[in-house]
Design an enzyme around this catalytic site. Structure first.
Site: not given
Length: 140
Positions: A20-22, A25
């Site tokens: 995931t990103d920050a 997601v």
């Protein structure tokens, strides 16, 4: 865990923090990793070990092209299903349609063309006969 029948294979994948990103997601490029795992596991289920293919036949698979559409996000801890099917087997290529779903809901969809190449020269090479026979039997 992979499940397959003659025309479709499914692979269940858990989304981890590293995917995931920050914002929690799934980073878009990580879907490509999920799709790669699904194709590799399906081939393995069919008895096609890519490492053995490189050593014994001097052949490797490389992604030639892809077309991806992203519809909805997957998030941290989601359990997603990657559905794969072969749409065409060429002389030196395999075309896959793959879908990432969560509880039956489409998250991402891709069409991927994988080419067979000579392992030493990285130039297009015909699919080994045994691989071609196994893959052609999967087409609808």
């Amino acid at each position: 865990m992979i499940e397959s029948n003659l025309t479709e294979s499914t692979l269940k994948v858990r989304v981890y923090y590293e995917d995931t990103d920050a914002g929690g997601v799934v980073f878009y490029a990580n879907y490509l990793k999920f799709l790669e795992r699904a194709r590799t596991e399906w081939l393995r289920e069919l008895g096609v070990e890519q490492s053995a293919l490189a050593v014994q036949e001097g052949r490797m698979f490389v992604v030639h092209s892809l077309d991806m559409t992203y519809r909805k996000p997957a998030r941290l801890d989601d359990f997603i299903t990657i559905r794969s099917r072969i749409t065409r087997v060429g002389r030196a290529s395999i075309h896959f349609e793959q879908r990432a779903e969560r509880d039956g809901e489409l998250l991402a969809h891709g069409n991927i063309q994988v080419c067979c190449v000579d392992a030493a020269q990285l130039r297009p090479a015909a699919l080994p006969a045994i691989v071609r026979t196994k893959l052609e039997s999967l087409q609808e």
